[in-house]
Design a protein around this motif. Structure first.
Motif, short mmCIF file in Angstrom:
data_model
loop_
_atom_site.label_atom_id
_atom_site.label_comp_id
_atom_site.label_asym_id
_atom_site.label_seq_id
_atom_site.Cartn_x
_atom_site.Cartn_y
_atom_site.Cartn_z
N VAL A 193 -31.39 27.07 22.36
CA VAL A 193 -32.51 25.64 21.62
C VAL A 193 -31.37 25.49 19.92
O VAL A 193 -30.75 26.81 19.65
CB VAL A 193 -33.72 26.48 21.00
N ASP A 194 -31.20 24.84 19.27
CA ASP A 194 -30.97 24.11 18.26
C ASP A 194 -32.01 24.06 17.18
O ASP A 194 -32.24 22.95 17.24
CB ASP A 194 -29.87 23.06 18.55
N ALA A 195 -32.70 25.07 15.80
CA ALA A 195 -34.03 24.35 15.21
C ALA A 195 -32.89 23.90 13.80
O ALA A 195 -33.98 23.24 13.07
CB ALA A 195 -33.96 25.80 14.33
N ASN A 196 -31.52 23.73 13.68
CA ASN A 196 -30.66 22.96 12.67
C ASN A 196 -32.02 22.82 11.34
O ASN A 196 -32.02 22.42 10.52
CB ASN A 196 -31.42 21.22 12.50
N THR A 197 -32.02 24.32 11.70
CA THR A 197 -32.32 24.75 9.78
C THR A 197 -33.75 24.62 9.91
O THR A 197 -34.50 25.28 8.27
CB THR A 197 -31.15 24.31 8.18
N ILE A 218 -29.49 31.28 20.06
CA ILE A 218 -30.28 30.16 19.08
C ILE A 218 -29.39 29.91 18.45
O ILE A 218 -28.96 30.43 17.18
CB ILE A 218 -31.49 31.09 18.61
N GLU A 219 -29.14 28.63 18.11
CA GLU A 219 -28.73 27.58 17.25
C GLU A 219 -29.66 27.51 15.52
O GLU A 219 -30.13 26.90 15.61
CB GLU A 219 -27.98 26.00 17.79
N GLN A 220 -28.30 27.56 14.95
CA GLN A 220 -28.95 27.87 13.57
C GLN A 220 -30.73 27.78 13.06
O GLN A 220 -31.37 26.30 12.58
CB GLN A 220 -28.76 26.21 12.86
N LEU A 243 -24.38 30.02 14.21
CA LEU A 243 -24.27 29.45 13.22
C LEU A 243 -23.53 28.53 13.45
O LEU A 243 -22.48 27.81 14.18
CB LEU A 243 -24.08 29.59 11.98
N ASP A 244 -24.26 27.48 13.25
CA ASP A 244 -23.30 25.73 12.94
C ASP A 244 -23.30 25.37 11.17
O ASP A 244 -21.88 25.58 10.82
CB ASP A 244 -24.31 24.54 13.59
N GLU A 245 -24.24 25.19 10.94
CA GLU A 245 -24.26 24.14 9.32
C GLU A 245 -23.63 25.07 8.50
O GLU A 245 -23.43 24.66 8.01
CB GLU A 245 -25.69 23.81 8.84
#
Ligand code: OSB
Ligand code: MG
Length: 376
Positions: A193-197, A218-220, A243-245
């Motif tokens: 999953v990716d929450a984009n912060t 679990i992404e960002q 971590l992405d962003e």
């Protein structure tokens, strides 16, 4: 062709804005994208052309950089200062760019276009210039936020096509139920999953409940500039955080991994300032025994080709986001289609450098603000 031993003289540049309509709107926690708008840069030298696209958006809703800001910076400062100069390698160019703070996406455009130009001047694939070790790379899909039935249908078709991992975009209020539905339907797939912060530590109960779905990561989940809270969250979860962003440099990576803020790293070459930085992040992660994978920003074929070459480095050991361009666009701006087969993207090798060529006729129909920049 003769190779200038002292380096490549960067003679001129061309910068334009390209807008490609998206086949389906892409919804993430912070925004909805209905078109992919991006700046495209070409650097000219040695009778060759190096090409790269920027990953900044029209609005600063993924990270701080914007298309207007980045193109202004490029036109007013970066390009005038490098045109007419000779760089012996991309590393020399990277050092030259260091005094300018931040602006990693704008600098990446320049650095990536130069890597393409440099590998073309050496007549080798970009992958070889980078030290890549694979002929093809594993890929998955990133699915935007949508109702459960629509999401289940998208998951099914992605799996039918052979994609090796499904990433679901999540947001507060659109999380446990959708993840549960997909996991129930597909107990054994690689699911992330990716929450984009979108979350904060006050959402700890929801984030902990994601632990029961055997997610790869679990992404960002938390703030784009926050390792501290990610470290706390990671200490409370069994599922790895990716971590992405938050990752813009090798130093960021070292700091994040030292405090155990993540156990997986997403590398986007366009986010981190270019290949020299991407490779350094790749190496720091490997030193911490942390796998990396290649993220995406809904790129056109140019950015997609760059991403595939990068993902041939050895520690890119999880499937990336570089899925078939035909999932995003009716028509791409390159001549050689980039399509995944059985969840793998072959490295484009239609010539040296990035190994794809621009469909200039079509490109002109989707371009605006075309500017030719020469040394002043
Ligand atoms: O966080 O990885 C992200 C797209 C736009 C902005 C941010 C992200 C994404 C994606 C899409 O996840 C990846 C892709 O399909 O290119
Ligand atoms: Mg992401």
């Amino acid at each position: 062709m003769s190779i200038n031993a002292s380096g490549i003289l960067v003679e001129a540049a061309e910068l334009r804005i390209v807008e490609l309509p998206l086949l389906t709107p892409f919804v993430i926690s912070t925004c909805t994208m209905t078109a992919k708008t991006f700046p495209l840069l070409s650097l000219k030298g040695e009778d060759l052309e190096g090409i790269a696209e920027g990953v900044m958006d029209p609005a600063p809703d993924y990270l701080e950089e914007t298309i207007v800001g980045a193109t202004t910076f490029l036109k007013q400062q970066l390009l005038p200062s490098i045109l007419g100069k000779t760089f012996s390698s991309p590393y020399e160019l990277q050092d030259y760019l260091t005094p300018w703070r931040g602006n990693h996406m704008a600098k990446a455009m320049l650095e990536m276009a130069f890597w393409d130009l440099w590998s073309k001047s050496l007549n080798i694939p970009l992958k070889s210039a980078l030290g890549g070790v694979r002929e093809k790379v594993d890929v998955g899909v990133s699915l935007g936020i949508a109702p459960i039935d629509k999401t289940l249908a998208r998951v099914e078709s992605a799996l039918d096509e052979g994609y090796k991992r499904i990433k679901l975009k999540i947001a507060r209020g659109h999380d446990v139920e959708i993840v549960n539905a997909v996991r129930q339907a597909y107990p054994h797939i690689h699911l992330t999953v990716d929450a984009n912060t979108d979350y904060s530590l006050s959402d700890i109960a929801v984030l902990r409940s994601l632990d029961e779905f055997q997610l790869d990561y679990i992404e960002q989940p938390l703030g784009f500039d926050d390792y501290h809270d990610h470290a706390h969250l990671q200490s409370l979860l069994n599922t790895p955080i990716c971590l992405d962003e938050s990752i813009r440099s090798a130093n960021d990576t070292r700091k994040a991994l030292q405090i155990r803020a993540a156990r997986v790293i997403n590398i986007k070459v366009g986010r981190v300032g270019g290949y020299a930085s991407a490779r350094a992040i790749h190496d720091v992660s490997a030193a911490f025994d942390v796998p990396v994978w290649c993220g995406g920003m809904l790129e056109s074929g140019i950015g997609r080709a760059h991403n595939i070459h990068l993902a041939t480095l050895s520690n890119f050991s999880k499937p990336g986001d570089t899925s078939s361009a035909s999932r995003y666009f009716t028509r791409d701006i390159i001549n050689e289609p980039l399509e995944a087969i059985d969840g793998c993207m072959s490295v484009p090798l239609h010539g040296p450098g990035i190994g794809v060529t621009l469909d200039t006729e079509y490109l002109d129909t989707v371009s605006s603000n075309v500017e030719h920049i020469s040394p002043t």
